[in-house]
Design an enzyme around this catalytic site. Structure first.
Site, PDB file in Angstrom:
ATOM      1  N   GLN A 289       0.610  -1.257   0.103  1.00 45.11           N
ATOM      2  CA  GLN A 289       0.123   0.056  -0.004  1.00 45.11           C
ATOM      3  C   GLN A 289       0.886   1.260   0.046  1.00 45.11           C
ATOM      4  OE1 GLN A 289      -3.700   0.242   0.344  1.00 45.11           O
ATOM      5  NE2 GLN A 289      -3.126   2.251  -0.418  1.00 45.11           N
TER       6      GLN A 289
ATOM      7  N   ARG B 167      -1.838   0.438  -7.081  1.00 40.70           N
ATOM      8  CA  ARG B 167      -1.665  -0.481  -6.458  1.00 40.70           C
ATOM      9  C   ARG B 167      -1.291  -1.473  -7.614  1.00 40.70           C
ATOM     10  NH1 ARG B 167      -3.627  -1.999  -1.609  1.00 40.70           N
ATOM     11  NH2 ARG B 167      -2.207  -3.712  -1.726  1.00 40.70           N
TER      12      ARG B 167
HETATM   13  N1   CP Z   1      -6.064  -1.049   0.462  1.00 38.84           N
HETATM   14  C1   CP Z   1      -6.253  -2.551   0.656  1.00 38.84           C
HETATM   15  O1   CP Z   1      -5.355  -3.266   0.887  1.00 38.84           O
HETATM   16  O2   CP Z   1      -7.482  -2.813   0.149  1.00 38.84           O
HETATM   17  P1   CP Z   1      -8.014  -4.589   0.088  1.00 38.84           P
HETATM   18  O3   CP Z   1      -8.142  -4.789   1.730  1.00 38.84           O
HETATM   19  O4   CP Z   1      -9.247  -4.300  -0.450  1.00 38.84           O
HETATM   20  O5   CP Z   1      -7.024  -5.293  -0.282  1.00 38.84           O
END
Ligand code: CP
Ligand code: NVA
Length: 313
Positions: free
Chosen positions: A138, A300
């Site tokens: 992230q 991402r």
């Molecule tokens: N931000 C993120 O990691 O989203 P998810 O939990 O949907 O993978």
């Protein structure tokens, strides 16, 4: 600029936490992510024949789909399994099955020790797709988004403010932001400070780069002068039973119009998502013209493509 068949390989065998990459590797990754985003077709065969195993102990939208798409769009593949790791059979056996079949592992876990254990026992690179301590993938997409938005490659002189829980997302951002020279401020309620060992590491990084680190309970002090205001849910996955108590503790730590107005007039709003509207953030801020949350989500894909190229080629 980057020949798809001559990607710099990381010296790190795994990406278990932000600091596993060197500063130079991180900067290279961010440049590569920008390149991959601009010219995805150039990388359509970069991972031909490679596969990753995805082991997720928790739900996911962004992480699961962007890793799967990243592999597919570069000629590779992925297999996915959701459930607890190391319960049906020992973790060390799971790791030594998977490394016979796949070229890398992507694991979303409750405990950092689980992803560390997978790395210890498997012969293929392991990527941390979120643990209790870190969310390093992230943070890669987030700094890519900040670089793009402000049109800079170095982040020195920019201030990133995190409002809310001193959690996995905050801890990764603190480390990754500070090492790139960003000032980092975190405002949290009492009892929800980041991990002291990670704060000590962050202080060390700030001393090297000259960036300023502020950890406070005062949201106005944290928001003042911020180029980016970031928040995350008050109760992370696995903390659902604390939701009521956390709602009480965090009620003054909402990113709303008043708080956002305390940042710079050109500040962006950031959130890793999923977001809980009217808890950590209001709908007006999520939908604000300076909200970049979907740019973060898009990145991402690109940042993880760069990471996979550096770990699997
Ligand atoms: N931000 C993120 O990691 O989203 P998810 O939990 O949907 O993978
Ligand atoms: N802190 C959140 C991030 C979700 C992407 C959690 O761990 O649930």
């Amino acid at each position: 600029m980057f020949a798809p068949n001559q990607i710099l390989k990381t010296a790190a065998p795994d990406f278990l936490k932000d600091l596993d990459l060197t500063d130079d590797e991180l900067l290279y990754l961010l440049d590569l992510a920008a390149e991959v985003k601009a010219s995805p077709g150039d990388y359509a065969h970069a991972l031909d024949g490679k596969n990753v195993g995805m082991l997720f102990e928790k739900p996911s939208l962004r992480t699961k789909l962007t890793f799967e798409l990243a592999m597919k769009q570069m000629g590779g593949g992925s297999v996915f399994l959701e459930g607890p790791i190391g319960v049906r059979e020992p973790l060390k056996d799971v790791a030594r099955n998977l490394d016979r079949w796949v070229d890398g592992l992507v694991a979303r876990v409750f405990l950092q020790t689980t992803v560390d254990g997978l790395a210890e026992w498997s012969r293929v690179p392991v990527i941390n797709a979120l643990s209790d301590l870190y969310h390093p993938c992230q943070a890669l997409a987030d700094v890519q988004t900040i670089r793009e938005h402000f049109g800079v490659s170095r982040l020195n002189g920019l201030k990133l403010t995190f409002i809310g829980d001193g959690n996995n997302v905050a801890q990764s951002l603190m480390l990754t932001g500070l090492r790139l020279g960003m000032d980092f401020a975190l405002a949290c309620p009492e009892g929800y400070l980041p991990n002291p060992e990670i704060v000590t590491q962050a202080e060390g990084l700030a001393a090297i780069t000259g960036a300023r680190l502020l950890i406070t309970h005062d949201t106005a002090a944290a928001a003042a002068g911020a180029h980016a205001v970031y928040t995350d849910v008050w109760a992370s996955m696995g903390q659902e039973q604390e939701a009521v108590e956390r709602k009480r503790a965090f009620r003054r730590y909402q990113v709303n119009d008043t708080l956002f107005a305390q940042a710079r007039p050109d500040a962006v709003f950031m959130h890793c998502l999923p977001a809980k509207r009217d808890e950590e953030v209001t709908d007006s801020i999520m939908e604000h013209p300076r909200s970049v949350v979907f740019d973060q989500a898009e990145n991402r894909l690109h940042a993880q493509k760069a990471l996979l190229l550096m770990m699997l080629t």
